[in-house]
Scaffold this motif. Structure first.
Motif, short mmCIF file in Angstrom:
data_model
loop_
_atom_site.label_atom_id
_atom_site.label_comp_id
_atom_site.label_asym_id
_atom_site.label_seq_id
_atom_site.Cartn_x
_atom_site.Cartn_y
_atom_site.Cartn_z
N UNK A 15 0.84 -1.20 0.00
CA UNK A 15 0.00 0.00 0.00
C UNK A 15 0.87 1.24 0.00
N UNK A 16 0.93 1.85 -1.15
CA UNK A 16 1.65 3.12 -1.28
C UNK A 16 3.06 3.10 -0.72
N UNK A 17 3.84 2.14 -1.16
CA UNK A 17 5.20 2.05 -0.64
C UNK A 17 6.15 2.88 -1.51
N UNK A 18 6.96 3.69 -0.87
CA UNK A 18 8.02 4.41 -1.59
C UNK A 18 9.34 3.73 -1.30
N UNK A 19 10.19 3.73 -2.29
CA UNK A 19 11.50 3.14 -2.08
C UNK A 19 12.51 3.87 -2.94
N UNK A 20 13.60 4.26 -2.34
CA UNK A 20 14.62 4.98 -3.08
C UNK A 20 15.96 4.28 -2.94
N UNK A 21 16.63 4.12 -4.07
CA UNK A 21 17.95 3.50 -4.04
C UNK A 21 18.93 4.42 -4.75
N UNK A 22 20.06 4.68 -4.08
CA UNK A 22 21.05 5.55 -4.69
C UNK A 22 22.15 4.72 -5.33
N UNK A 23 22.88 5.38 -6.20
CA UNK A 23 24.01 4.73 -6.85
C UNK A 23 25.04 4.37 -5.79
N UNK A 24 25.62 3.22 -5.93
CA UNK A 24 26.71 2.84 -5.04
C UNK A 24 26.31 2.73 -3.59
#
Lengths: 497, 347, 360
Positions: A15-24
């Motif tokens: 339900x409305x999940x945000x996920x952020x992945x950065x380089x390295x």
């Protein structure tokens, strides 16, 4: 440097999940079973379609991913918990298939390249070997080698360490750090907290399909992480053991079931085992350490090669599950979907099945009798179902599990084996099941409780049997029943760092 | 104990495909040697061998198609029906409409292609069991054959008869007949087509992306999907190739018999499946080899020849021997694979 | 609003009910016949060659010839449910069972003057032969784990040859006219005997399903083999036994088939009947992938198939070309019941409903 940002409203799974992945960066995705980690990953890799939300990449902006192929083309590669390679192909083919260009495959070059990669990663396999002839750990490493070689920008590792030993895990971590240095973003899903703190930079916690939060690793001590994963219910759980009375009968010390030198064809070493009346014990160990295989041997689910089982001191012959059932043993299997539910049959039929088999082929229950049984247990275990006629497959995981539990309780077993009864179900049901276990024990039923979550075992069991490499390596009870002691026994006597 | 362990490791190191291929070739060689020893005479002449090829060129083609579908994890039992439909359609076109040979070839290809597209679509994109689809396909083809023309007849079209009678001599092989004249061994055009197809398909399966995808999909559909293979398209193509080969086989068959009949190629689907299985293709998918299939066809037809020349020429013996052979091979496969699995588990 | 949704619910339930497709097919066929030739529905009481009263008419033909199919459908349903595959050797095993029966009844003589053994002995031998064939198929499927359709392919090919071999390829004729009663009429009773035989079989299977756990076990095995094993069921044995039961059904069908002619034609007897039997199961709305089944739907399906066959004959379709039309029906059926197709349709209707709502 935002890379992925997405949310899915709608289905319960996420339900409305945000996920952020950065380089390295190495980013741990944490959560209990059923929290939605796997679903999130499968959406990201195109195995499931999403119902809403967006996925965007750094360079391309918003992207649509319809199939695993799309994901691969976008530079997202994945290693799944269960091995997703083709066992009938060679190692080299498994590494290259589905991602080579052109119609003709250059065998020799492929094998040479593959051999080079395998050597670099210290994987003990030949490129020209058929994959099926490699051990499970090697197969897992091949899957990782494939993913690594794909020149990916995002690497997803979904519980890759569950079938690897310590050295292999070390090797994997080295590899992950290498990739990180090259700027690859890694999503790491695991149940082992130590591993998270060893390699990860950030943690995202999911619970029941919703986002709990994203944290820097240094800002989130272990205890808090566990609390975040479990949610506030942790308090409810902590003390259920003390609320219950242990079984107080005169025969509390008799060994109800004993196994001597028991070995099945599932590849476990022979083991001895006993359980007393009204006792709750547990098998612990890593996935694949032989926990399930041991109890399956007792239940006669795998072919027994040698050894005897005694009931109240007398030898009984258990060659197949029906023998075990006749001797009062009940077994709730580890994989609910594969071994437990009979999907298209109704809740009623699923509940009465085991008792029906025990009663006999020529004596089916009348409809009213079956309804009585079903209604009784639907009420008793508060199973949420539209009616007893509903097919079990349309129930939620937790309720399905309760139905299977009802099936076995209906046979009034003397010895109940619960293999991962709390996997993939909501916290409320988990508590219910744990309470039920203790209640049953206090009434004189012997219970074996297996769970991947050690705190669950600590809450319910009075004695723990530790397994490693398909062998029994220790037994803990009384004051030894602590998280750290268990960990160190699993790890093989080395003290925990 | 040590030797046992070594044996086990060789046993497990061979890939499934190669293991079954070796079994097949060994059995064929033994059988042919047995035939030579038992019946002598006929089986030592090269032409006997080439006659087996001549009579079975169509079977080689259908078996190859069947192998590809089976490797991908499906099955196609419509091939016999397609062969009959193709030969009847071409016969009617050539004889009743005095048609052109070249166009008749196109008709054969078109029928095969149409079958492949429809069956492939139903199996791959609508996810219907291949057996049911091709069972219906088989009945449809048989029914259509009788609708096109219900009685058997010979084709008299001159251009066609000339093509039919074309013989290609095999250099260096031949035998001296009773009159003392040297007769070179020959094959028909169909054999050349069939062998070319075998070479082409062998190359396709071993060295192309598509070929390996067939194996991957047959080995584990789910994994293949995760590895980035378009599973649906792969399945579709396997059925397309199979039916197309059945269309070509239909023409080759037609070329061999020179007539159209509703009862043509009856039971050919069965022989094709049997040849594939004898050739080491696993019903469960993912394992198989075109060369093995070729040997499967040869084994099958050799045993038929043995049965025939042993004086058991009543029609029913053929059916019984093929079924018995198939049964034995199925059981061997089932046992060998179970053994192998066990050997791997205990390692 | 609530009334609307209730109505939708009713429709939805009706359409998704298992009996929906077979009943629609039945009504469709009836209407086609009514339009084409209303005399299709006429039943007349006449007398046969022997001077006994018999009922005749297309509907009687359907009941008569549909019976053997219904009997086969019973066994086929169980096999399908337990093993998720079909037995395609039923036609060939009918030939075997029939041939064995003739061999016993005629004692190896092709033109005997009297029965060499009582009819009941012949029938018992047929049952044994049918069950032996079923056991062979069942063994391959259950214990050697060969896909049912492939395993039964063996007897499919060899069956008719074996049948011919049993009687040395001769076509013995049963001398006793009583033997012919099973496939036609018992003197004095105007209803075809096959109807009684089918009714008996249906009653037997109804009793079996009511008083044993056969239904529950076969469904459990068909849906989840591993799980049913862990609940004490022996999946291999259940699969095996369903094939043996089918063998028994085959023997009964063989009795009817052979009785109709008092002799046998190995290559033609019960030709393509496996197709009809499988079709009956599918038409009854039962999944061909196994699992849950509805026996009555299959039996109804069998009679509908016969309805279709009789209708096609009325339209002057030759018996050889029949297969092509039936194949088209099969394909339409499997496409309509394919989950992928249903999903696509439900998506379409949903979209339609949505646009309608927006318009409204």
């Amino acid at each position: 440097m935002r890379k992925i940002d997405k949310s899915f409203p709608g289905v319960r799974a996420l339900q409305g999940v945000d996920f952020t992945l950065c380089e390295g960066e190495i980013h741990a995705l944490m959560g209990e079973n059923g929290a939605g980690k796997s679903t999130l990953i499968k959406v990201l890799t195109g195995v499931y379609g999403k119902d809403g939300g967006t996925i965007s990449l750094k360079d391309q902006g918003e992207v649509t991913i319809h199939s695993p192929q799309d994901a691969q083309n976008l530079g997202i590669s994945t290693v799944y918990q269960e091995i997703t390679l083709c066992p009938n192909l060679t190692v080299a083919e498994n590494m290259y298939i589905g991602r080579t260009k052109g119609t003709i495959q250059h065998w020799k070059k492929m094998v040479q390249d593959a051999d080079k990669i395998l050597q670099n990663l210290d994987i003990p396999a030949k490129a020209s070997q058929q994959l099926a002839s490699c051990s499970i750990a090697v197969q897992q490493m091949v899957a990782i080698a494939r993913a690594v070689d794909m020149d990916c920008k995002v690497l997803i590792l979904d519980e890759p360490t569950s079938s690897l030993d310590e050295q292999e895990v070390e090797k994997l971590f080295g590899l992950m750090r290498d990739l990180k240095a090259r700027g690859v973003g890694i999503i790491f899903v695991t149940h082992f907290l130590d591993q998270v703190y060893e390699v990860c930079d950030k943690i995202t916690v999911l619970r029941d399909g919703t986002l709990v939060g994203e944290y820097e690793i240094k800002d989130l001590p272990r205890v808090q992480l566990v609390a975040k994963m479990l949610g506030k219910e942790m308090d409810d759980l902590s003390d259920i053991k003390s609320e219950q009375n242990t079984y107080q009968g005169d025969d509390a010390d008799t060994k109800v079931f004993e196994a001597e030198n028991l070995q099945s064809n599932a590849g476990i070493k022979p083991f001895d085992f006993y359980i007393k009346k009204g006792e709750v014990n547990g098998f612990t160990g890593l996935l694949g350490s032989g926990r399930s295989e041991s109890v399956r041997a007792i239940f006669g689910a795998d072919r027994v090669l040698q050894g005897t089982v005694k009931k109240n001191g007398k030898v009984v012959k258990i060659a197949k599950p029906l023998d075990a059932m006749k001797n009062g043993i009940a077994y709730l299997p580890e994989d609910r979907k594969v071994d437990g539910i009979i999907g298209d049959l109704s809740v009623r039929e699923n509940i009465i099945l085991a008792l029906q088999v025990l009663t006999g082929f020529f004596r089916p229950f009348s409809k009213s009798q079956a309804n009585k049984f079903a209604d009784e247990y639907i009420k008793k275990l508060s199973i949420k179902t539209a009616s007893a006629d509903t097919p079990i497959k349309s129930l939620s995981g937790g309720n399905q599990q309760k139905v299977i539990l009802a099936r076995w309780l209906l046979t009034h077993p003397e010895y109940l084996i619960l293999d991962e009864p709390t996997r993939g179900i909501d916290v409320g049901t988990k508590v219910d099941i744990q309470k039920l276990v203790l209640e049953l024990a206090s009434e004189g039923t012997s219970v074996t409780f297996i769970s991947s979550e050690t705190d669950e075992m600590l809450r319910t069991c009075s004695r723990l049997i530790v397994m490693r490499d398909r062998k029994m390596v220790g037994e803990l009870s009384g004051d030894d029943l602590t998280q750290s002691k268990i960990m160190s026994t699993i790890a093989g006597g080395e003290s925990e760092s | 104990m040590a030797s046992e362990k070594k044996k086990a490791s060789i046993f497990t190191r061979l890939s499934d495909t190669n293991l079954l291929l070796i079994i097949t070739i060994v059995i064929f060689v033994l059988m042919y040697l047995g035939a030579v020893l038992l019946q002598g005479g006929g089986f030592t002449k090269p032409q006997t061998f080439f006659n087996i090829l001549n009579a079975n060129a169509a079977l080689i083609l259908t078996s190859c198609g069947m192998s590809i579908v089976m490797i991908t994890g499906g099955i196609d039992i419509s091939v016999g029906g397609v062969v009959a439909l193709v030969s009847m359609s071409c016969a009617v076109y050539l004889d009743h409409h005095n048609g052109n040979v070249f166009v008749s070839i196109l008709i054969a290809l078109a029928i095969g292609l149409a079958y492949g597209v429809v069956q492939g679509f139903l199996v791959a994109y609508l996810d219907i069991q291949p057996f049911i689809v091709s069972l219906a396909g088989m009945f449809f083809a048989r029914g259509m054959t009788t609708i096109v023309n219900s009685s058997p007849f010979n084709v008299e079209n001159e251009a066609f008869v000339a093509l039919k009678n074309t013989r290609i001599n095999v250099p260096g092989l031949g035998s001296v007949n009773k009159k003392g004249v040297y007769v070179p061994a020959y094959v028909e055009i169909g054999v050349v087509v069939a062998l070319l197809a075998v070479v082409f398909l062998f190359f396709l399966l071993q060295y192309t992306k598509l070929g390996r995808s067939f194996y991957a999909v047959g080995g584990n559909k789910q994994s293949a999907l995760m590895l980035g293979i378009n599973v649906k398209r792969t399945k579709f193509l396997s059925h397309l190739i199979c039916s197309l080969l059945a269309g070509i086989a239909g023409y080759v068959y037609f070329l061999h018999v020179g007539s159209g009949s509703p009862s043509h190629a009856s039971g050919m689907e069965m022989n094709a499946i049997a040849s594939s299985i004898i050739g080491g293709t696993m019903l469960t998918g993912g394992v198989g080899n075109i060369i093995g299939t070729l040997f499967g066809v040869l084994s099958l037809s050799t045993i038929q020849n043995i049965v025939a020349s042993a004086g058991l020429d009543e029609a029913w013996w053929t059916g019984i021997t093929i079924a018995a052979m198939l049964c034995i091979f199925l059981i061997i496969q089932s046992v060998v694979m179970a053994q192998k699995k066990r050997a791997l588990k205990t390692n | 609003m609530s009334k609307d949704s209730a109505k939708g619910g009713f429709w939805k339930r009706l359409v998704s009910h298992q009996m929906f497709i077979p009943l629609v097919a039945l009504i469709l066929l009836a209407v086609i016949n009514l339009v084409h030739d209303p005399s299709f529905f006429k039943i007349t009481l006449g007398t046969n060659n022997a001077g006994f009263p018999v009922l005749s008419g297309s509907l009687i033909t359907i009941l008569d010839y549909g019976s053997e199919l219904a009997i086969l459908a019973i066994g086929m349903t169980l096999v399908t449910a337990a093993s998720g595959g079909q037995d395609i050797s039923v036609g060939a095993t009918i030939a075997i069972a029939g041939s064995a029966m003739l061999r016993v009844l005629c004692g190896g003589d092709s033109r005997p003057d009297a029965l060499a053994a009582p009819i009941i002995v012949g029938f018992i031998v047929a049952c044994l032969a049918g069950m032996a064939c079923g056991a062979f198929n069942g063994m391959l499927v259950a214990y050697f784990k060969i896909q049912p359709m492939i395993a039964t392919l063996i007897l499919f090919t060899a069956g008719r040859s074996i049948a011919a071999w049993i009687n040395n390829n001769e076509l013995p004729i049963v001398p006793d006219p009583k033997f012919g009663y099973f496939g036609s009429f018992i003197p004095g009773i105007p209803i075809p005997t096959t109807v009684f035989i089918a009714a008996a079989c249906i009653i037997v299977i109804a009793l079996v399903l009511r008083f044993t756990n056969l239904g529950l076990y076969t469904q459990a095995v068909g849906i989840n083999e591993s799980s049913s094993r862990l609940n004490g069921i022996n999946p291999n044995f259940i699969k095996f036994i369903t094939f043996v039961i089918l063998g028994l059904c085959v023997a009964v069908a063989a009795l009817i088939k052979v009785s109709r002619l008092s002799t046998i034609n190995y290559s033609v007897i019960a030709k393509d009947i496996e197709m009809d039997a499988i079709l009956a199961v599918a038409l009854g709305g039962n999944s061909l992938a196994g699992g849950k089944f509805n026996m009555w739907a299959s039996i109804l399906g069998a009679y509908i198939i016969q309805f279709l066959t009789t209708t096609l004959y009325k339209f002057n379709v030759s018996s050889d070309a029949l297969a092509a039309y039936k194949a088209v029906v099969v394909i339409i059926l499997v496409v309509v019941s394919a989950p992928v197709f249903r999903d696509a349709i439900s998506k379409l209707t949903k979209r339609k409903a949505k646009t309608q709502k927006e318009v409204g």
